[in-house]
Design an enzyme around this catalytic site. Structure first.
Site, PDB file in Angstrom:
ATOM      1  N   ASP A 116       0.818  -1.208   0.000  1.00  0.00           N
ATOM      2  CA  ASP A 116       0.000   0.000   0.000  1.00  0.00           C
ATOM      3  C   ASP A 116       0.859   1.268   0.000  1.00  0.00           C
ATOM      4  O   ASP A 116       1.845   1.357   0.743  1.00  0.00           O
ATOM      5  CB  ASP A 116      -0.863  -0.045   1.279  1.00  0.00           C
ATOM      6  CG  ASP A 116      -1.852   1.080   1.395  1.00  0.00           C
ATOM      7  OD1 ASP A 116      -2.847   1.063   0.656  1.00  0.00           O
ATOM      8  OD2 ASP A 116      -1.640   1.975   2.245  1.00  0.00           O
ATOM      9  N   GLU A 120       1.521  -0.418  -5.143  1.00  0.00           N
ATOM     10  CA  GLU A 120       0.532   0.646  -5.337  1.00  0.00           C
ATOM     11  C   GLU A 120       1.260   1.989  -5.345  1.00  0.00           C
ATOM     12  O   GLU A 120       1.542   2.565  -4.304  1.00  0.00           O
ATOM     13  CB  GLU A 120      -0.536   0.674  -4.233  1.00  0.00           C
ATOM     14  CG  GLU A 120      -1.655   1.644  -4.609  1.00  0.00           C
ATOM     15  CD  GLU A 120      -2.288   2.436  -3.465  1.00  0.00           C
ATOM     16  OE1 GLU A 120      -3.327   3.053  -3.709  1.00  0.00           O
ATOM     17  OE2 GLU A 120      -1.747   2.469  -2.357  1.00  0.00           O
TER      18      GLU A 120
HETATM   19  C1  GLC Z   1      -4.235   3.178  -0.395  1.00  0.00           C
HETATM   20  C2  GLC Z   1      -5.529   2.406  -0.289  1.00  0.00           C
HETATM   21  C3  GLC Z   1      -6.593   3.299   0.271  1.00  0.00           C
HETATM   22  C4  GLC Z   1      -6.164   3.820   1.599  1.00  0.00           C
HETATM   23  C5  GLC Z   1      -4.796   4.497   1.518  1.00  0.00           C
HETATM   24  C6  GLC Z   1      -4.214   4.734   2.873  1.00  0.00           C
HETATM   25  O1  GLC Z   1      -4.306   4.182  -1.341  1.00  0.00           O
HETATM   26  O2  GLC Z   1      -5.884   1.889  -1.533  1.00  0.00           O
HETATM   27  O3  GLC Z   1      -7.812   2.612   0.381  1.00  0.00           O
HETATM   28  O4  GLC Z   1      -7.098   4.731   2.077  1.00  0.00           O
HETATM   29  O5  GLC Z   1      -3.869   3.698   0.836  1.00  0.00           O
HETATM   30  O6  GLC Z   1      -3.819   3.515   3.446  1.00  0.00           O
END
Ligand code: GLC
Length: 531
Positions: free
Chosen positions: A202, A244
């Site tokens: 993440d 991500e």
């Molecule tokens: C990422 C996740 C999202 C979350 C953020 C903070 O972007 O996809 O859902 O709110 O991280 O952890």
């Protein structure tokens, strides 16, 4: 055949909110046993790997992305043993499981932060990023723009500000602290030992802060991520890291390193351009971003998607494009969130079966491994009355019984109502109907899997002389498929270049025919032709 250790290069992924998928004990919340019951369904669809959203203990201020304890499963979802059982059952079906690894921040209820904020001299003080002033790192953007006025929040008790890239209830860990680095490797080890097949990591661009930068994608961040990869390579080969990083392709490219950082990275910018293409009836925005996408190491792969659990992010488009997307796809103010649109696939595409199918055709034929967001394979709806991103995280619609077959108790969330509600859109009515969306997507997946053309990285655009018809050649390992897609709502004619004027096999009908000098395509129709 693809090398087994490179399984992710041609896998179909599926993202699940465990809470919303299937409740096995009637408490109204989905759980691990419920998910286990539904693995056959995922196998039927053709899923190779499931990403489950966070199931760790959490106050749920960011739906579990605010973790209070990295080493257990919240009892609402089940136990560690039930997780193991689910993983084993998945593996028996040839399905892998990856989980979220949330490195950047914890919940403010995590004991590290509780200790950190209790006293400036706490041994945990330095686990987080503290400052006397909120003027540091001024060049850093705010991500949750609708709610957070600053990336700094004042802590009354110890008289300093702490740093957070997301909600104030999610303090950022301090990755300059070697202890934090070590702790997070231990977290990874714990879940890998339990048998999971990797992580969706993440929010990785934000691990390190440096004055005078925008605090994203810094070299020190990459250094740590390479350590994480080396650690996995040494002890858990074959398990993957999916990145991500909501960035332009040239900025995601370094996350693949020399094939020694992430195995996979989401391709964020292609996503909104698919929606742009379908609304404009032109493919040029898609082609432009794909041309701009650098090549990646042989052992790496993109992960492509149409929707996920967040808002449809418009961070990777220009301001002008963003305004246009909002105008076209979020006509009501409450459909917007931060820099995005909080709606699901089917409602975004007017519940028009042709548009939903062609969007999936694009998804399944682009370079990269596709990921499906749970429920989008049946075209389920959303509930924009719910706050934040909850409207796209409603219970899976299994059948038309009172709680959508999701739970025998009162569901944790309101269900989707109306045209795209469970009475009209559900698995039970689609799974055996040869004309259903589910079956169309299942078919795309199975064709994709039998054609190695899709597992490579090559994509050659073919000039059709018609801006509404996207055409590209995918070729790999002796297999070649040409994809034609009419992105518009009118009949279109594509010119066929001489070198493609030959006998082709339509992969959906199994009919061979001869491609002539031109090809007529119905509105929003797509053809996958083996050449
Ligand atoms: C990422 C996740 C999202 C979350 C953020 C903070 O972007 O996809 O859902 O709110 O991280 O952890």
């Amino acid at each position: 055949m693809i090398n087994q250790s490179l399984w992710y290069k041609n896998a179909v992924f599926y993202e699940i909110s465990v809470r919303a998928f299937k409740d096995s004990n009637g408490d109204g919340k989905g759980d691990l046993c419920g998910l286990t019951e539904k693995l056959d369904y995922l196998q039927t669809l053709g899923v190779d790997c499931v990403w489950i959203m966070p199931i760790y203990p959490s106050p749920l201020r960011d739906d579990g992305y605010d973790i209070a304890d990295y080493y257990s499963v919240d009892s609402a979802y089940g136990s560690l043993d039930q997780l193991k059982g689910m993983i084993e059952a998945a593996h028996q079906r040839g399905i892998r499981i990856i989980m979220d690894l949330v490195l950047n921040h914890t919940s403010d209820e995590h004991r590290w932060f509780q200790a950190s904020r209790s006293d400036r001299n706490s041994p945990y003080r330095d686990y987080y990023v503290w400052s006397d002033t909120d003027q540091k790192y001024k060049d850093t953007r705010i991500i949750f723009l609708d709610t957070e006025p600053s990336n700094w929040t004042w802590d009354e008790k110890t008289g300093q500000y702490y740093w957070h890239r997301f909600y104030a209830s999610q303090p950022d860990l301090n990755f300059d602290n070697p202890k934090v680095q070590e702790e997070m490797l231990n977290v990874a080890r714990f879940w890998l030992d339990l048998g999971i097949d990797g992580f969706r990591a993440d929010a990785v661009p934000y691990l390190i802060e440096r004055e005078g930068t925008n605090c994203e994608n810094l070299p020190e961040t990459h250094e740590y991520l390479k350590k994480l990869r080396a650690f996995m390579e040494e002890h858990y080969p074959g398990r993957i890291l999916l990145c991500e990083a909501n960035q332009y392709p040239e900025d995601v490219r370094p996350y693949f390193g020399d094939g020694d950082e992430f195995h996979m990275g989401f391709h964020f910018p292609i996503m909104p351009r698919i929606y742009m293409a379908l609304k404009k009836g032109r493919y040029e925005d898609m082609a432009e971003i794909m041309r701009r996408t650098p090549s990646i190491p042989e052992n790496c792969q993109w992960c492509t998607f149409l929707r996920n659990h967040d808002e449809l992010t418009l961070e990777m488009v220009t301001e002008e494009e963003r305004q246009w997307m909002w105008k076209e796809y979020a006509p009501e103010p409450r459909m917007k969130l931060n820099l995005g649109i909080r709606r699901r696939l089917a409602p975004l595409l007017d519940n028009d079966r042709r548009k939903i199918e062609i969007a999936n055709s694009i998804l399944f034929t682009l370079p990269g491994s596709p990921i499906i967001y749970y429920g989008d394979e049946i075209g389920m709806g959303d509930n924009i009355d719910l706050p934040d991103r909850n409207g796209v995280r409603t219970p899976m619609q299994w059948d038309d019984s009172p709680n959508a077959g999701f739970s025998t108790g009162k569901p944790f969330s309101e269900l989707v109502q109306g045209e795209l509600g469970y009475q009209n859109v559900n698995v039970a009515s689609q799974i055996n109907d040869p004309d259903s969306l589910f079956r169309a997507i299942k078919r795309m997946i199975s064709i994709r899997k039998t054609h190695t053309a899709f597992s490579g990285s090559s994509m050659e655009w073919i000039e059709t002389g018609n801006p509404a018809v996207s055409a590209y050649l995918r070729e790999h390992d002796g297999d070649a498929v040409v994809v034609f897609q009419n992105l518009s709502d009118a009949v279109q004619v594509a010119q066929i270049p001489a070198n493609f004027q030959k006998t082709v096999l339509d992969l959906f009908t199994d009919h061979s025919f001869s491609l002539g000098t031109s090809l007529e395509l119905r509105p929003y129709s797509y053809l996958w032709l083996q050449v």
